[in-house]
Design a protein around this motif. Structure first.
Motif, mmCIF file in Angstrom:
data_model
loop_
_atom_site.group_PDB
_atom_site.id
_atom_site.type_symbol
_atom_site.label_atom_id
_atom_site.label_comp_id
_atom_site.label_asym_id
_atom_site.label_seq_id
_atom_site.Cartn_x
_atom_site.Cartn_y
_atom_site.Cartn_z
ATOM 1 N N CYS A 176 0.903 -0.930 -0.251
ATOM 2 C CA CYS A 176 -0.402 -0.166 0.152
ATOM 3 C C CYS A 176 1.234 1.214 -0.020
ATOM 4 N N LYS B 95 -9.596 -6.178 5.770
ATOM 5 C CA LYS B 95 -11.071 -6.626 6.056
ATOM 6 C C LYS B 95 -10.705 -7.875 6.718
ATOM 7 N N GLU C 62 -4.363 5.667 5.355
ATOM 8 C CA GLU C 62 -5.179 5.040 6.265
ATOM 9 C C GLU C 62 -5.254 3.703 5.494
ATOM 10 N N ILE C 63 -4.289 2.318 6.079
ATOM 11 C CA ILE C 63 -5.399 0.884 5.546
ATOM 12 C C ILE C 63 -6.019 0.297 6.258
ATOM 13 N N ASP C 64 -6.736 -0.453 6.335
ATOM 14 C CA ASP C 64 -7.600 -0.726 6.186
ATOM 15 C C ASP C 64 -7.517 -1.750 6.005
ATOM 16 N N ASP D 237 -6.816 4.277 2.276
ATOM 17 C CA ASP D 237 -7.778 6.308 2.274
ATOM 18 C C ASP D 237 -8.897 5.591 1.531
ATOM 19 N N GLY D 238 -9.381 4.607 1.936
ATOM 20 C CA GLY D 238 -10.784 4.474 1.945
ATOM 21 C C GLY D 238 -11.201 4.447 1.385
ATOM 22 N N ARG E 90 -10.873 0.584 -2.344
ATOM 23 C CA ARG E 90 -10.823 -0.202 -2.323
ATOM 24 C C ARG E 90 -9.470 -0.632 -2.898
ATOM 25 N N ILE F 104 -8.913 -4.745 1.071
ATOM 26 C CA ILE F 104 -7.792 -4.140 1.483
ATOM 27 C C ILE F 104 -8.316 -3.141 1.096
ATOM 28 N N TYR F 105 -8.127 -1.633 1.920
ATOM 29 C CA TYR F 105 -8.195 -0.312 1.787
ATOM 30 C C TYR F 105 -7.699 0.519 2.231
ATOM 31 N N GLN G 61 2.819 -0.160 13.804
ATOM 32 C CA GLN G 61 0.843 -0.520 14.048
ATOM 33 C C GLN G 61 1.234 -1.666 14.308
#
Ligand code: DC
Length: 216
Positions: free
Chosen positions: A39, A69, A65-67, A77-78, A80, A74-75, A110
């Motif tokens: 990312c 799920k 921001e790495i999200d 900064d919001g 996908r 994987i997102y 993190q």
């Protein structure tokens, strides 16, 4: 009681596939730390940031921001970007940004924070040595460069990407070299890790072997 499992090894050794399956079986959380470096490389490349400029890359990470799920998506900064980070260009970029000491410190912090709750299967290069030195089970998963390249080649084809086996072998060898020779946290087996060579094993056989290693 839930434990933490560290799964390290070179590129394309099958770590993510195995970690995903094990996480499902054990009801654990899988954290693909390589995806975090991917990312970072993806965002830097798309913002024209020189991957060699550690200061700029770190400044960017602080605004990122790495999200991840639980379904594996994987997102960034919001947005996908699950498949977009799997290209060969991003693989090489991730290998480059992961060589920076401060980039690693930011991402490792993190990762450590997430694993405090236990019940994590983390796959990467430095999990058993740096991120989770106290992990209850450490696996060092490897396979020959050719076996790994063949798997990546088939994966690319199944996703509809162009793929050249010889080029993948060369890139895997180059990434192995970069990952094992970098100055900061090079890929290295933890002294207390169990080595699993998966060159001639099926996915199910690898999962079974790891299950047999779980503390009771
Ligand atoms: O596992 P992967 O191929 O998605 O990893 C991408 C790159 O990130 C790889 O070249 C090595 C680096 N990496 C790392 O240095 N430390 C980690 N814990 C995970 C990946």
């Amino acid at each position: 009681m839930a434990i933490n499992i560290a799964l390290d090894g070179p590129s394309a050794a099958g770590k993510s596939t195995i970690a995903k399956l094990l996480a499902k079986k054990l009801n654990y959380v899988h954290l693909d730390t390589g995806a975090m470096y991917r990312c970072v490389a993806y965002k830097a490349i798309h913002n024209g940031i020189d991957l060699g400029d550690e200061d700029l890359v770190c400044e960017m990470i602080l605004k990122t921001e790495i999200d991840m799920k639980s379904d594996g998506s994987i997102y960034l900064d919001g947005v996908r970007i699950t498949n977009e980070i799997r290209t060969d260009e991003i693989s090489m970029g991730a290998s480059k940004v992961s060589a920076h000491k401060r980039v690693r410190e930011l991402l490792v912090a993190q990762q450590q924070k997430m694993a405090l709750q236990k019940g994590y299967i983390m796959d990467g290069r430095d999990i058993g040595t740096v991120v989770l030195p106290d992990a209850e089970l450490k696996i060092y998963m490897t396979a020959s460069a050719v076996a790994r390249a063949k798997r990546r080649h088939l994966e690319n084809l199944s996703k509809g990407f162009d793929s050249d086996l010889n080029q993948i072998i060369q890139e895997i060898e180059q990434r192995d070299y970069q990952d094992t020779h970098r100055e900061h946290s090079p890929l290295k087996k933890a002294d207390d890790a169990v080595v699993l060579d998966t060159s001639d094993l099926t996915i199910d056989e690898v999962v079974t072997k790891i299950e047999e290693l779980l503390p009771l």
